[in-house]
Design a protein around this motif. Sequence first.
Motif, PDB file in Angstrom:
ATOM      1  N   TYR A 112      -1.934   0.481   5.096  1.00  0.00           N
ATOM      2  CA  TYR A 112      -3.012   0.308   5.717  1.00  0.00           C
ATOM      3  C   TYR A 112      -3.678   0.846   6.993  1.00  0.00           C
ATOM      4  O   TYR A 112      -4.725   1.615   6.668  1.00  0.00           O
ATOM      5  CB  TYR A 112      -3.079  -0.827   6.151  1.00  0.00           C
ATOM      6  CG  TYR A 112      -3.743  -2.193   4.846  1.00  0.00           C
ATOM      7  CD1 TYR A 112      -4.744  -2.399   4.532  1.00  0.00           C
ATOM      8  CD2 TYR A 112      -2.182  -3.460   4.005  1.00  0.00           C
ATOM      9  CE1 TYR A 112      -4.394  -3.420   2.989  1.00  0.00           C
ATOM     10  CE2 TYR A 112      -2.075  -3.811   3.092  1.00  0.00           C
ATOM     11  CZ  TYR A 112      -3.685  -3.728   2.033  1.00  0.00           C
ATOM     12  OH  TYR A 112      -4.257  -4.432   1.600  1.00  0.00           O
ATOM     13  N   TYR A 113      -2.903   1.626   8.132  1.00  0.00           N
ATOM     14  CA  TYR A 113      -3.498   1.585   9.370  1.00  0.00           C
ATOM     15  C   TYR A 113      -3.486   3.039   8.917  1.00  0.00           C
ATOM     16  O   TYR A 113      -4.270   3.572   8.926  1.00  0.00           O
ATOM     17  CB  TYR A 113      -2.712   2.006  10.469  1.00  0.00           C
ATOM     18  CG  TYR A 113      -2.333   0.139  11.110  1.00  0.00           C
ATOM     19  CD1 TYR A 113      -3.014  -1.464  10.412  1.00  0.00           C
ATOM     20  CD2 TYR A 113      -0.812  -0.564  11.424  1.00  0.00           C
ATOM     21  CE1 TYR A 113      -2.739  -1.921  11.203  1.00  0.00           C
ATOM     22  CE2 TYR A 113      -0.599  -1.499  11.648  1.00  0.00           C
ATOM     23  CZ  TYR A 113      -2.055  -2.709  11.876  1.00  0.00           C
ATOM     24  OH  TYR A 113      -1.911  -4.117  12.037  1.00  0.00           O
ATOM     25  N   LEU A 114      -2.265   4.503   7.877  1.00  0.00           N
ATOM     26  CA  LEU A 114      -2.838   5.606   8.115  1.00  0.00           C
ATOM     27  C   LEU A 114      -3.754   5.628   6.445  1.00  0.00           C
ATOM     28  O   LEU A 114      -4.070   6.781   6.561  1.00  0.00           O
ATOM     29  CB  LEU A 114      -1.085   5.802   7.517  1.00  0.00           C
ATOM     30  CG  LEU A 114      -0.365   6.405   8.692  1.00  0.00           C
ATOM     31  CD1 LEU A 114       1.327   6.400   7.981  1.00  0.00           C
ATOM     32  CD2 LEU A 114      -0.453   6.566   9.414  1.00  0.00           C
ATOM     33  N   GLY A 115      -3.473   5.011   5.878  1.00  0.00           N
ATOM     34  CA  GLY A 115      -4.950   5.189   5.075  1.00  0.00           C
ATOM     35  C   GLY A 115      -6.270   5.605   5.083  1.00  0.00           C
ATOM     36  O   GLY A 115      -6.872   6.120   4.523  1.00  0.00           O
ATOM     37  N   PRO A 116      -7.331   4.368   5.970  1.00  0.00           N
ATOM     38  CA  PRO A 116      -8.555   5.355   6.363  1.00  0.00           C
ATOM     39  C   PRO A 116      -8.373   6.313   7.190  1.00  0.00           C
ATOM     40  O   PRO A 116      -9.230   7.659   7.680  1.00  0.00           O
ATOM     41  CB  PRO A 116      -9.219   4.142   7.095  1.00  0.00           C
ATOM     42  CG  PRO A 116      -7.858   3.127   7.460  1.00  0.00           C
ATOM     43  CD  PRO A 116      -6.518   3.877   6.837  1.00  0.00           C
ATOM     44  N   THR A 117      -7.297   7.164   8.156  1.00  0.00           N
ATOM     45  CA  THR A 117      -6.916   8.355   8.754  1.00  0.00           C
ATOM     46  C   THR A 117      -7.879   9.467   7.565  1.00  0.00           C
ATOM     47  O   THR A 117      -6.742   9.498   6.902  1.00  0.00           O
ATOM     48  CB  THR A 117      -5.390   8.978   8.991  1.00  0.00           C
ATOM     49  OG1 THR A 117      -5.305   7.352   9.674  1.00  0.00           O
ATOM     50  CG2 THR A 117      -5.558   9.934  10.063  1.00  0.00           C
ATOM     51  N   PRO A 118      -8.196  10.502   8.360  1.00  0.00           N
ATOM     52  CA  PRO A 118      -8.743  11.930   7.664  1.00  0.00           C
ATOM     53  C   PRO A 118      -7.384  12.213   7.589  1.00  0.00           C
ATOM     54  O   PRO A 118      -7.180  12.973   8.248  1.00  0.00           O
ATOM     55  CB  PRO A 118      -9.819  12.421   8.253  1.00  0.00           C
ATOM     56  CG  PRO A 118     -10.389  10.876   9.458  1.00  0.00           C
ATOM     57  CD  PRO A 118      -8.912   9.926   9.633  1.00  0.00           C
ATOM     58  N   LYS A 119      -6.914  13.243   5.900  1.00  0.00           N
ATOM     59  CA  LYS A 119      -5.571  13.346   6.219  1.00  0.00           C
ATOM     60  C   LYS A 119      -5.970  14.792   6.337  1.00  0.00           C
ATOM     61  O   LYS A 119      -4.721  15.260   6.349  1.00  0.00           O
ATOM     62  CB  LYS A 119      -5.567  13.036   4.392  1.00  0.00           C
ATOM     63  CG  LYS A 119      -5.586  11.920   4.059  1.00  0.00           C
ATOM     64  CD  LYS A 119      -4.906  10.811   4.992  1.00  0.00           C
ATOM     65  CE  LYS A 119      -4.638   9.304   3.758  1.00  0.00           C
ATOM     66  NZ  LYS A 119      -5.986   8.683   4.174  1.00  0.00           N
ATOM     67  N   ILE A 120      -7.013  15.235   6.576  1.00  0.00           N
ATOM     68  CA  ILE A 120      -7.100  17.095   6.399  1.00  0.00           C
ATOM     69  C   ILE A 120      -6.474  17.015   8.088  1.00  0.00           C
ATOM     70  O   ILE A 120      -5.818  18.351   8.117  1.00  0.00           O
ATOM     71  CB  ILE A 120      -8.768  17.373   6.729  1.00  0.00           C
ATOM     72  CG1 ILE A 120      -8.843  19.142   6.420  1.00  0.00           C
ATOM     73  CG2 ILE A 120      -9.476  16.285   8.305  1.00  0.00           C
ATOM     74  CD1 ILE A 120      -8.255  19.538   5.805  1.00  0.00           C
ATOM     75  N   ILE A 121      -6.149  16.383   8.647  1.00  0.00           N
ATOM     76  CA  ILE A 121      -5.515  15.945  10.161  1.00  0.00           C
ATOM     77  C   ILE A 121      -3.983  16.790   9.569  1.00  0.00           C
ATOM     78  O   ILE A 121      -3.139  16.706  10.511  1.00  0.00           O
ATOM     79  CB  ILE A 121      -5.298  15.186  10.772  1.00  0.00           C
ATOM     80  CG1 ILE A 121      -4.852  14.100  10.396  1.00  0.00           C
ATOM     81  CG2 ILE A 121      -6.804  15.074  11.718  1.00  0.00           C
ATOM     82  CD1 ILE A 121      -4.783  13.014  11.210  1.00  0.00           C
ATOM     83  N   PHE A 122      -3.564  16.444   8.241  1.00  0.00           N
ATOM     84  CA  PHE A 122      -2.227  16.403   8.433  1.00  0.00           C
ATOM     85  C   PHE A 122      -2.115  18.639   7.409  1.00  0.00           C
ATOM     86  O   PHE A 122      -1.240  18.678   7.485  1.00  0.00           O
ATOM     87  CB  PHE A 122      -1.208  16.171   7.737  1.00  0.00           C
ATOM     88  CG  PHE A 122      -1.648  14.858   8.054  1.00  0.00           C
ATOM     89  CD1 PHE A 122      -0.544  14.194   8.909  1.00  0.00           C
ATOM     90  CD2 PHE A 122      -2.745  13.404   6.968  1.00  0.00           C
ATOM     91  CE1 PHE A 122      -0.376  12.441   9.733  1.00  0.00           C
ATOM     92  CE2 PHE A 122      -2.366  11.790   7.896  1.00  0.00           C
ATOM     93  CZ  PHE A 122      -1.201  11.519   8.456  1.00  0.00           C
TER      94      PHE A 122
END
Length: 262
Positions: A112-122
């Motif tokens: 739940y915490y990582l889901g909304p994180t913009p994945k482009i940072i990875f």
Amino acid sequence: MASTDVVKGMARARRSGISVMQVRIVLLVVLLAGWEIMARSGLLYRDVVPPLETIGWALIKLLSSQAFYWNLAVTVAEVLAALAIGGSIGFMTGVLLGGSRFFGRALEPYIYYLGPTPKIIFFPIMIMWFGVGPGSKIAMGAVSCFFPIALSAAAGMRQIEAVLIRVGRSFRASQWQMAMKIYLPAMRPAVMNGIRLGLGIAIIGTLLAETKLSNRGIGYLIMQAYSVFDMPRMYALLITLFAFAIGANAIVGRFGGPAKRQ
């Protein structure tokens, strides 16, 4: 009050015989007319908002190009690979979280915490791990679609009625039979909704990766058209991308049963 007025308006539309398709057509016509008015008004640079006729010719030219279909095939292959990898891992993770209260309480908050994180940072990490080729784009799409599919599968596991499980056990069904006859059919709506969400996010993640570092794919073509300020071609590419996303979503929706209609 506003929501009540909307509901009353929808009820009046139904009584007057207006169909959903008619409303969609009217909305599309209004949007296209608004675009054409904006293009010819001179309020913005003409090349930024080109007339529909110019975009139409650019679309015809694009669809007549073999290079476009080659790049489209590259993007489709990357999206499908990302969905297969991220979706399968997400499904297995969701089954684990939904089937085990211990693992659900321990691990699900992280999703739940990582889901909304913009994945482009990875993406820089993906480049270091998988290089600048298709691997990093597939990894980007897989990471993007993992979260909605995992959460949907976990929710689907928890929605299985206990009486169905008791019936299966009373007939001494094996674990394989329980999975095929009870678990998967009961989870199907939730899982398919997760796949539809995951597909859209996988497309976004893959295209973002293509726009950042790539020499092929639809994302690369969009950035190429933008870099030379070929706005009609860029809009034509976006139209084909929308059509691809809508078609792919409709195909997945058919496997999950008919979607709810207004």
